[in-house]
Design a protein around this motif. Sequence first.
Motif, PDB file in Angstrom:
ATOM      1  N   GLU A 193       0.847  -1.196   0.000  1.00 43.27           N
ATOM      2  CA  GLU A 193       0.000   0.000   0.000  1.00 43.27           C
ATOM      3  C   GLU A 193       0.880   1.243   0.000  1.00 43.27           C
ATOM      4  N   ARG A 213       1.123   0.432   9.283  1.00 40.21           N
ATOM      5  CA  ARG A 213       2.042   0.996   8.282  1.00 40.21           C
ATOM      6  C   ARG A 213       3.198   1.688   8.989  1.00 40.21           C
ATOM      7  N   SER A 243     -10.984   0.927  -5.524  1.00 38.34           N
ATOM      8  CA  SER A 243     -10.879   0.789  -6.966  1.00 38.34           C
ATOM      9  C   SER A 243     -11.596  -0.460  -7.445  1.00 38.34           C
TER      10      SER A 243
END
Length: 592
Positions: free
Chosen positions: A174, A220, A493
């Motif tokens: 990502e 992250r 998406s």
Amino acid sequence: MLRSHTCGELRPEHINQEVTLCGWVQRVRDKGGMLWIDLRDRYGITQLLFEDNPASKELLEKARNLGREFVVAATGTVIERFSKNDKIATGDIEVRVSELTILNPAKLPPFLIEDETDGGEDLRMKYRYLDLRRGAVRKNLELRHQVARHTRSYLDDLNFIEVETPVLIKSTPEGARDFVVPSRMNPGEFYALPQSPQTFKQLLMVSGFDRYYQIVKCFRDEDLRADRQPEFTQIDCEMSFVTQEDVLNTFEGLIRNLFLKVKNIDIPEVPRMTYADAMRRYGSDKPDIRFGMEFVELKGEDTDLTSGKNFGVFDSAEVVVGINASGCASYTRKQLDELTEWVKRPQIGAKGLIYVRYNEDGTLKSSVDKFYDEASLKQWAEAFDAKPGDLMLIISGEADKARKQLNELRLEMGTRLGLRSADEYRVLWVLDFPLLEYGEDEATPGSGRWYAMHHPFTSPKPEDIPLLGSNLGKVRANAYDMVINGVEVGGGSVRIFQKELQQKMFEILGFTPVEAQEQFGFLMNAFEFGAPPHAGIAFGFDRLCSLFGGADSIRDFIAFPKNNSGRDVMIDSPSTIADLQLKELSIRVAKS
Ligand code: ASP
């Protein structure tokens, strides 16, 4: 139960009832003959009354010795309050106490446990369990719970099912670094913590769970900018047999439903804007549309109102672009100088700022009068749709940079002019993002390659697929972001679901076939066993909560957040581990 009621529950209809309350001593007011205690729990505050009479001397003495935050149980009779307090829900009554039990004494807390506290951020984080007793912080977590509850119920009604995906996995790209976990049983090998459950939710589509969601922790390892947390929560969703349009409608519905249920706000249909438009009109892929001040080009692809007047700065610029700060013509020279300094700060990086004042008397005055006469300035004013009293602020240079700088200035002006109120909400879809962006690895200059703007599983627009061979920069993706008040709250998406296209994508991103197979073979193999067309989205749950709460910081909406250096100062983590543990994990640490 130790209590008959909570501290937020008693009303005039309870008068004369015998009750028992449990809670924390917020405040003691001792007037000699009478003593009051504000008793607090999660639900509110109730006033306890202790009177000085021969039968209750001992009781009064006991109450007198209570300290702040002692945990007590009090039994007594509900009576009408002599001086009512309309600031709290229980303000009409009080409890005349006949029995008091100290359940646990407390040390004096290091800061005031009240909405207005004297504790600084660091201290409050160290004692976060005390900070969480404060009403203001508690309300944030209650709001978070409401957002989660209504999310689940909305998606549940639409047949989505919540599936848990693993936390010990391998890298999901990502765009950030992975947190890794050493495997004791597989010496020298590591798991990665998910940056998102992206590949798993796609696999669930292959499995036929055509509507999935999960309120899920993601990790992250990024350099922590102001409002980032190394672990954060997403509302992660995926659907099969849908078009982009279906996803947009379903999740626009989610957000509108949340606004209605949590905030009682009826959000109108969400407008849509292409990425290209957003960049041109606002210089940002997440424009704040609570206010106008749209960009006006004086020089650009299809207009030029500035060249040929010997003003080198504009002549050499790719674009000359500005905003109309309506009603600001009265800005003083000093204010304009300050604004110029503001855009020249390294964080913004503009070389300068040109202004044109449209005075109330109809005359125009600019900082480039030497080059542009009244007639030219009139033309500009028309382009800006300016009227007397307006101030035009103009930046020039290379297109991308100038637009980004002007975006910052626009937001700043919006803030200064009070056009960005926290309780007004404007939701926007941004569509048609570029599939790829070109970038360089900072560590190795000249190492430029194409990166996926969203992630490598995003599908190009079918009509742009032919460009994959020739003009990568022009390929648009079926990717979308939801933006609220200039904050990106979600993105997703339509996915690639054919092996060949996915392989091609990895190739474009610089993977060798072997690398692609090694890292994502499981997904591409799955695509060969009947993968349905699918698409999805994920929302930043913490951020959504902070928006609903009208606050800037997501930290306030996380029970136990980390600080700006990624540390939990309460439990003091991260920390070193024992040599033995390291050995078991086959990790050698370089000793300095
Ligand atoms: N996995 C994506 C993200 O974390 C969201 C998505 O494409 O569904 O941003």
